[in-house]
Write a protein that holds these residues in place. Structure first.
Motif, PDB file in Angstrom:
ATOM      1  N   GLY A 124       0.827  -1.314   0.002  1.00  0.00           N
ATOM      2  CA  GLY A 124       0.094   0.095  -0.136  1.00  0.00           C
ATOM      3  C   GLY A 124       0.938   1.205   0.060  1.00  0.00           C
ATOM      4  N   GLN A 125       1.856   1.240   0.533  1.00  0.00           N
ATOM      5  CA  GLN A 125       2.912   2.453   0.723  1.00  0.00           C
ATOM      6  C   GLN A 125       3.472   2.460  -0.446  1.00  0.00           C
ATOM      7  OE1 GLN A 125       5.555   1.444   3.824  1.00  0.00           O
ATOM      8  NE2 GLN A 125       4.298   1.756   5.492  1.00  0.00           N
ATOM      9  N   GLY A 127       1.864   1.919  -3.485  1.00  0.00           N
ATOM     10  CA  GLY A 127       0.857   2.130  -4.384  1.00  0.00           C
ATOM     11  C   GLY A 127       0.554   0.960  -5.302  1.00  0.00           C
ATOM     12  N   MET A 128       1.059  -0.200  -4.604  1.00  0.00           N
ATOM     13  CA  MET A 128       0.764  -1.548  -5.475  1.00  0.00           C
ATOM     14  C   MET A 128      -0.566  -2.244  -5.314  1.00  0.00           C
ATOM     15  SD  MET A 128       4.599  -3.059  -4.588  1.00  0.00           S
ATOM     16  CE  MET A 128       4.637  -4.184  -6.076  1.00  0.00           C
ATOM     17  N   THR A 129      -0.953  -3.223  -5.997  1.00  0.00           N
ATOM     18  CA  THR A 129      -2.172  -3.856  -5.804  1.00  0.00           C
ATOM     19  C   THR A 129      -2.182  -4.504  -4.429  1.00  0.00           C
ATOM     20  OG1 THR A 129      -2.533  -3.958  -8.113  1.00  0.00           O
ATOM     21  CG2 THR A 129      -3.880  -5.515  -6.674  1.00  0.00           C
ATOM     22  N   THR A 130      -3.436  -4.698  -3.600  1.00  0.00           N
ATOM     23  CA  THR A 130      -3.367  -5.328  -2.576  1.00  0.00           C
ATOM     24  C   THR A 130      -4.650  -6.248  -2.256  1.00  0.00           C
ATOM     25  OG1 THR A 130      -4.641  -3.577  -1.371  1.00  0.00           O
ATOM     26  CG2 THR A 130      -2.491  -3.293  -1.191  1.00  0.00           C
ATOM     27  N   TYR A 170       4.292  -7.478 -11.566  1.00  0.00           N
ATOM     28  CA  TYR A 170       5.225  -6.389 -11.426  1.00  0.00           C
ATOM     29  C   TYR A 170       6.648  -6.812 -11.852  1.00  0.00           C
ATOM     30  CZ  TYR A 170       1.315  -3.913  -8.508  1.00  0.00           C
ATOM     31  OH  TYR A 170       0.271  -3.329  -8.281  1.00  0.00           O
ATOM     32  N   GLU A 174      10.288  -3.260  -9.329  1.00  0.00           N
ATOM     33  CA  GLU A 174       8.967  -3.187  -8.106  1.00  0.00           C
ATOM     34  C   GLU A 174       9.087  -4.035  -7.095  1.00  0.00           C
ATOM     35  OE1 GLU A 174       6.682  -0.437  -8.099  1.00  0.00           O
ATOM     36  OE2 GLU A 174       8.552   0.397  -9.285  1.00  0.00           O
TER      37      GLU A 174
END
Length: 667
Positions: A124-125, A127-130, A170, A174
């Motif tokens: 989340g920090q 900006g990746m998919t969670t 990714y 990343e």
């Protein structure tokens, strides 16, 4: 208690070599079903009985809590006390807790049981998919990098070289950022994960020679099972535990390397002699588990795999039923047919606990759950509800602890049965399937375990309770009377009388996600593991359709093993085959009439030449055989034979009777 030499009488020649070979690093290449666990436990027992070693100085290592529990149980059955038998993580955690105060100070940080929440925060920090699927993929990649000793700086190049550069969709750069962020989240929370247990202990052993010396003074003899599953992280820890010592025995099978995706590397097994100068290599190839038919199938499937150090199995059992190959129209048809086959096996006396349905992915279990449920067959899904968390099991254990404190003095099985019956259990199972049957099966499994412990080592209630508590800690459940549904990965190390290997089609085996030659080879080894779980009965199947269209093809790994469909036969070939079969049958049933038949054939050939027509125009073989059997002496008798009408009788009757008379057979 048996002497050292008497222990060896229970082993075959190769196992005996494993048990008695000391003084050099030893590598045992042991195929599936060859008794490797037996060999290493007898090795420890023999050495202890012969005074070669003190069991308290032994560390036996394996990769699952269940396998470690089995090692400890077998050693106790052999009268060995004091030997340590643990997983790498369990052994490391014990040492970390013992030395932390001396080496670091304070208490060991709490271990995070699940890293997904930390991965989610780190992702989340950035900006990746969670979503849950992505988080599982990210967590797996983080674990792989750590057990492979790959730093975030090295990760991009290493991942690309191994075709792992699109984890969770990714790019490798990343994921490297994610690994760094994950470490920060973990540090801020003040926790460690399971990989840290090994990494921190490695750091202590390197930085504190005094601690390393204490560990090496305690553990002087090492045995490692399933060595093909060792990761670089575990291998490094093993090196530090041993120091300069060379008393190491490793056992493994490169053909069962199925965890490379998680960091396992069979190269430590394959290259053992290169790492340890003067090492000796032994092979266990006598398969005591599977029938010759199943072993032949396994050998054929694994043959194209060129892994260094592989062994070829040789079954030691009598011949059994052939391996069955089935093709179905769709998934529902496959599941229903397997359920029907299981019912037939049960009717033949095969216990449900000795039957398994194995598949590539957990998602495949749904159809088989439904089909078995409709058939009224109890089943358990390996890896689902934990046995020792069941209410009836917890309550039974409370009763057995009370019986142990009261010093129940009867036979163990009788005492356990009494405790169970006080809680409403009866010897006869309830009718049908469902929750009541599952509860009954769970308690029946406790009784069966008590009977086995009483038979193996004369155990009493106190020892039985201790065994249950140890199993509860490592979730090593006893066997219940139900069909096992399991993925191929979770089936490793287990065995059943009958195995149904289902869904063996392209896209599932190998899985469509497997990219590159190494990944495909690992899928082949996974099928091999599934095949070698079977003792006597093996059925391999797949469904051509998925309910919408028939597009699936048989797994490429079965080409050359799967029986070829019957090819179209030409009319001429068919005629020749039928003619030959008829001749064989006639010779078998009318051996004394064959000379007359052959004489009639010779006459027909000569007659056909006179009229310049094919022989069959005169009379068919079937008619000549009938004549040879009947041996007519008159035209009236000849005319009664099928195939000889008025015209045939008028044209050829006298000549036929002449052949019969000349043979001396006329009646």
């Amino acid at each position: 208690m048996e002497s050292a030499d008497e222990l060896l009488e229970h082993l075959d020649p190769e196992q005996r070599e494993v048990a008695t070979r000391f003084g050099v690093p030893l590598c045992v290449r042991a195929g599936a079903g060859t008794g490797k666990t037996r060999a290493i436990t007898y090795r420890i027992a023999y050495a202890a009985r012969a005074g070669i070693l003190d069991p308290r100085n032994v560390m036996a290592l394996t990769f699952t809590s269940r396998a470690a529990g089995e090692l400890r149980s077998r050693l106790r059955d052999l009268g060995v006390r004091g030997a340590s038998a643990h997983t790498f993580h369990a052994a490391a955690l014990r040492q970390l807790g013992y030395f932390w105060g001396t080496a670091i100070g304070g208490a060991v940080p709490p271990i995070a049981e699940n890293k997904l929440s930390m991965v989610a925060q780190a992702a989340g920090q950035l900006g990746m998919t969670t979503d849950s699927v992505s988080l599982r993929d990210m967590a797996s990649e983080i674990e792989w990098s750590r057990v492979s000793l790959v730093t975030p700086d090295d990760y991009p190049d290493r991942a690309r070289s191994l075709q792992r550069d699109q984890a969770a969709g990714y790019p490798a750069e990343e994921i490297a950022r994610l690994i760094r962020a994950y470490e920060d989240v973990k540090q801020n929370r003040g926790v460690i994960d399971f990989e840290d247990v090994l990494l921190l202990l490695i750091g202590i052993l390197i930085d504190r020679p005094d601690v390393a010396r204490m560990v090496r003074d305690q553990y002087r003899h090492f045995v490692v099972d399933e060595y093909q599953d060792v990761s670089p992280l575990q291998h490094r820890l093993l090196q530090l535990w041993m120091g300069e010592r060379r008393d190491l025995c490793v056992v493994g099978d490169v053909s069962q390397t199925i965890y490379s995706f998680a960091g396992a590397s069979s190269r430590y097994l394959a290259d053992f002699a290169r790492e340890f100068r003067g090492a000796q290599i032994l092979e266990l190839i006598r398969d005591y588990r599977s029938s010759p038919q199943i072993v032949a199938c396994a050998n054929e499937v694994i043959a194209p795999d060129s892994s260094k150090g592989a062994v070829r199995l040789v079954s030691q059992l009598p011949s059994s039923v052939p391996v069955v190959f089935k093709e179905y129209g769709d998934d529902v048809e496959e599941a229903e047919a397997v359920a029907a086959e299981i019912l037939q096996l049960r009717e033949k006396g095969v216990g449900l606990a000795d039957i398994a349905v194995l598949y590539r992915t957990n998602a495949q279990s749904a159809e088989f759950e439904a089909a078995l449920g409709r058939a009224g067959v109890d089943y358990s899904i390996r890896g689902s509800e934990r046995f020792f968390s069941r209410r009836e099991v917890r309550e039974a254990m409370v009763g057995m602890r009370a019986a142990a404190r009261a010093e129940a003095g009867g036979a163990l099985a009788d005492d356990v049965k009494a405790v169970l019956m006080q809680r409403g259990w009866r010897e006869q199972p309830p009718e049908g399937a469902g929750a009541a049957r599952e509860r009954w099966s769970a308690l029946a499994a406790l009784l069966k375990m008590a009977e086995e412990m009483e038979r193996a080592r004369g155990a009493g209630m106190a020892e039985f309770v201790a065994e249950l508590e140890e199993r509860a800690q490592i979730q090593a459940a006893p066997e219940t009377d139900s069909v096992t549904l399991a993925s191929l990965h979770s089936a490793k190390g287990l065995e059943w009388h009958a195995v149904f290997l289902v869904g063996m089609s392209e896209g599932l085996m190998p899985i469509s996600l497997a990219k590159g030659e190494d990944a495909i080879d690992e899928e082949r080894r996974l099928m091999y593991v599934g095949i070698t779980r079977a003792k006597q009965c093996l059925q391999i199947s797949y469904a051509k359709g998925n309910g919408q269209r028939s597009a699936r093809k048989m797994s490429r790994f079965l080409q050359g093993t799967w029986p070829r469909p019957s090819e179209p036969v030409s009319r001429a070939t068919s005629y020749r085959e039928r003619k030959a079969a008829a001749a064989r049958q006639f010779a078998a049933e009318h051996e004394d009439d064959v000379p007359l038949f052959e004489a009639l054939v010779e006459w027909r050939l000569e007659a056909s030449r006179r009229i310049d027509k094919p022989a069959y125009v005169i009379l068919h073989d079937s008619t000549l055989r009938a004549v040879a059997v009947a041996k007519p002496a008159t035209l009236a008798q000849l005319g009664k034979i099928r195939g000889i009408g008025a015209s045939k009788l008028a044209e050829w009757g006298e000549e036929i009777l002449g052949v019969v008379a000349q043979s001396g057979s006329g009646r």
